[in-house]
Design a protein around this motif. Structure first.
Motif, PDB file in Angstrom:
ATOM      1  N   UNK A 312       0.825  -1.244   0.146  1.00 52.56           N
ATOM      2  CA  UNK A 312      -0.109   0.144  -0.060  1.00 52.56           C
ATOM      3  C   UNK A 312       0.722   1.326   0.054  1.00 52.56           C
ATOM      4  N   UNK A 313       2.191   1.314  -0.359  1.00 54.75           N
ATOM      5  CA  UNK A 313       2.914   2.262  -0.561  1.00 54.75           C
ATOM      6  C   UNK A 313       2.191   3.398  -1.269  1.00 54.75           C
ATOM      7  N   UNK A 314       1.775   3.053  -2.440  1.00 59.19           N
ATOM      8  CA  UNK A 314       1.307   3.900  -3.561  1.00 59.19           C
ATOM      9  C   UNK A 314       0.006   4.573  -3.095  1.00 59.19           C
ATOM     10  N   UNK A 315      -0.831   3.948  -2.295  1.00 59.84           N
ATOM     11  CA  UNK A 315      -2.173   4.079  -1.501  1.00 59.84           C
ATOM     12  C   UNK A 315      -2.132   4.956  -0.252  1.00 59.84           C
ATOM     13  N   UNK A 316      -0.831   5.184   0.235  1.00 55.94           N
ATOM     14  CA  UNK A 316      -0.561   6.020   1.591  1.00 55.94           C
ATOM     15  C   UNK A 316       0.289   7.183   1.279  1.00 55.94           C
ATOM     16  N   UNK A 324       6.723  11.873  -3.737  1.00 55.80           N
ATOM     17  CA  UNK A 324       6.319  11.601  -4.873  1.00 55.80           C
ATOM     18  C   UNK A 324       7.151  10.232  -5.355  1.00 55.80           C
ATOM     19  N   UNK A 325       6.489   9.640  -6.280  1.00 51.14           N
ATOM     20  CA  UNK A 325       6.979   8.210  -6.868  1.00 51.14           C
ATOM     21  C   UNK A 325       8.363   8.311  -7.314  1.00 51.14           C
ATOM     22  N   UNK A 326       8.667   9.464  -8.015  1.00 53.38           N
ATOM     23  CA  UNK A 326      10.113   9.361  -8.481  1.00 53.38           C
ATOM     24  C   UNK A 326      11.119   9.595  -7.402  1.00 53.38           C
ATOM     25  N   UNK A 327      10.690  10.181  -6.145  1.00 50.86           N
ATOM     26  CA  UNK A 327      11.536  10.287  -4.912  1.00 50.86           C
ATOM     27  C   UNK A 327      11.986   9.060  -4.399  1.00 50.86           C
ATOM     28  N   UNK A 328      10.982   7.942  -4.586  1.00 45.36           N
ATOM     29  CA  UNK A 328      11.211   6.756  -3.944  1.00 45.36           C
ATOM     30  C   UNK A 328      11.994   5.837  -5.144  1.00 45.36           C
ATOM     31  N   UNK A 329      11.453   6.095  -6.218  1.00 48.65           N
ATOM     32  CA  UNK A 329      12.034   4.984  -7.377  1.00 48.65           C
ATOM     33  C   UNK A 329      12.962   5.729  -8.116  1.00 48.65           C
ATOM     34  N   UNK A 333      16.040   1.581  -7.103  1.00 51.90           N
ATOM     35  CA  UNK A 333      14.915   0.867  -6.836  1.00 51.90           C
ATOM     36  C   UNK A 333      13.754   0.776  -7.664  1.00 51.90           C
ATOM     37  N   UNK A 334      14.056   1.341  -8.946  1.00 48.39           N
ATOM     38  CA  UNK A 334      13.255   1.294 -10.276  1.00 48.39           C
ATOM     39  C   UNK A 334      12.469   0.027 -10.397  1.00 48.39           C
ATOM     40  N   UNK A 335      13.160  -1.132 -10.551  1.00 50.34           N
ATOM     41  CA  UNK A 335      12.586  -2.405 -10.656  1.00 50.34           C
ATOM     42  C   UNK A 335      11.605  -2.768  -9.574  1.00 50.34           C
ATOM     43  N   UNK A 340       6.026  -3.204  -7.162  1.00 51.64           N
ATOM     44  CA  UNK A 340       5.283  -2.993  -6.193  1.00 51.64           C
ATOM     45  C   UNK A 340       4.147  -2.205  -6.739  1.00 51.64           C
ATOM     46  N   UNK A 341       4.236  -1.632  -7.910  1.00 56.59           N
ATOM     47  CA  UNK A 341       3.280  -0.891  -8.423  1.00 56.59           C
ATOM     48  C   UNK A 341       3.135   0.438  -8.179  1.00 56.59           C
ATOM     49  N   UNK A 342       4.199   0.998  -7.800  1.00 54.81           N
ATOM     50  CA  UNK A 342       4.559   2.481  -7.320  1.00 54.81           C
ATOM     51  C   UNK A 342       5.008   3.325  -8.266  1.00 54.81           C
TER      52      UNK A 342
END
Length: 343
Positions: A312-316, A324-329, A333-335, A340-342
């Protein structure tokens, strides 16, 4: 997510001096924000700037006196006294030592300066704003029981004994773990929450326990989870056992999407910081503060914590704009983010 609570903070410059935009301003519109330490990234990255932004939005002529104690209770007491002397009309206080901070509240009361206990309870405060800390520990414990299949030996790393929240996290976690089939092989109260201490403790235990026999690790926050991960990796562990955490730090979210940490507790800091600023500004303006509940005889706002796992990373944290997704990914961590659908 139900809400009812409170404040935030941040970290100050190295010496913990006043911020540029209001240090020793005139009496009547000065809000003093006193934070406990800089080792936990949330304070500088989220709490302080969010609090300040909301304060300025609600009160353009309010001044912020921002002070950080660098995990030194005596220093924080001196900062509080200085803030009162320099005309603060309200103290927003996240204490280094909850019991010692009762003296700050008493001193402030004698000077007719209200105290908002932020995130950590302070006896004698006028208001208290925090998340449900015992529930935090319960949710961490429940997650660890689920992830381990309720079997095996675990390590348990708690927070600082001087931090009143740490006792509540610990109580909540023990309430779950002590009723489970998990065996606590070793337990540690980290005196200053540091990842370095967590790593040292874990490494010392891995000299006594075969790393392969560690079914999971209860880490009270993400900084300690990072130290645990570093110790396990140094011991040659490739597939990490479930590790808990708290604060939804960026590095922890990245570990979660990549399977290096099982979960964290996300406490929507914006809700907390905004409510703290609203309450402080209402006090400065002489307005009524409404909607409080009672916690140990203190008017309080209490929020609900949220469990974050890979699912639930994306939903929280992403949906709320915490990251932002690009901060995480990032590239490393791209793959994992894709899986994880992030991203």
């Amino acid at each position: 997510m139900t809400a009812a609570a409170v404040l935030s903070l941040g970290a100050l410059a190295a010496c913990g001096s006043n911020s540029d935009d209001g240090g020793s301003g005139g009496k009547g519109k000065t809000i003093a924000l006193l934070l406990p330490e800089t080792k936990t990234t949330r304070y500088e990255a989220f709490d302080k700037p969010l609090f300040e932004k909301k304060m300025k939005e609600l009160c353009s002529d309010c001044k912020l006196n921002y002070l950080n104690a660098d995990q030194d209770a005596s220093k924080q007491q001196q900062q509080a006294e200085s803030a009162i002397t320099n005309g603060a009309s309200v103290l927003v206080l996240d204490p280094v030592d909850g019991k010692a901070a009762a003296g700050v509240a008493k001193s402030a009361k004698s000077s007719k300066v209200p105290v908002l206990a932020y995130d950590r309870f302070v006896e004698g405060a006028d208001y208290y704003l925090s998340f449900d800390n015992e529930t935090v520990g319960m949710k961490q414990g429940e997650a660890l029981v689920k992830a381990t299949g309720d079997k095996g030996e675990i390590l348990m790393l708690n927070g600082a004994p001087t931090d009143p929240n740490a006792a509540q996290f610990k109580k909540g976690a023990h309430g779950v773990l002590d009723k489970s089939n998990l065996k606590i092989a070793a337990e540690y109260d980290n005196p200053d929450w540091t990842p370095e201490n967590a790593q040292k403790f874990t490494s010392s235990q891995l000299n006594k326990i075969d790393p392969a026999d560690v079914a999971g690790v209860y880490a009270a926050n993400d900084g300690q989870a990072g130290g645990v991960y570093a110790a396990l990796r140094a011991a040659g562990v490739k597939k990490m056992p479930p590790i808990t955490g708290q604060d939804a730090e960026l590095a922890a979210i990245q570990r979660i999407v990549s399977g290096q940490q099982y979960m964290t507790i996300y406490k929507p800091i914006k809700i907390q910081a905004d409510k703290a600023a609203e309450t402080a500004v209402a006090i400065v303006n002489g307005d009524d503060v409404t909607g409080t509940t009672d916690f140990q005889g203190v008017k309080s706002f209490i929020f609900d914590p949220v469990v974050v796992t890979k699912d639930n990373v994306k939903d929280t944290v992403v949906a709320d704009g915490f990251y932002k997704a690009d901060q995480i990914c990032t590239a490393d961590y791209a793959d994992a983010c894709k899986d994880a659908g992030v991203s």
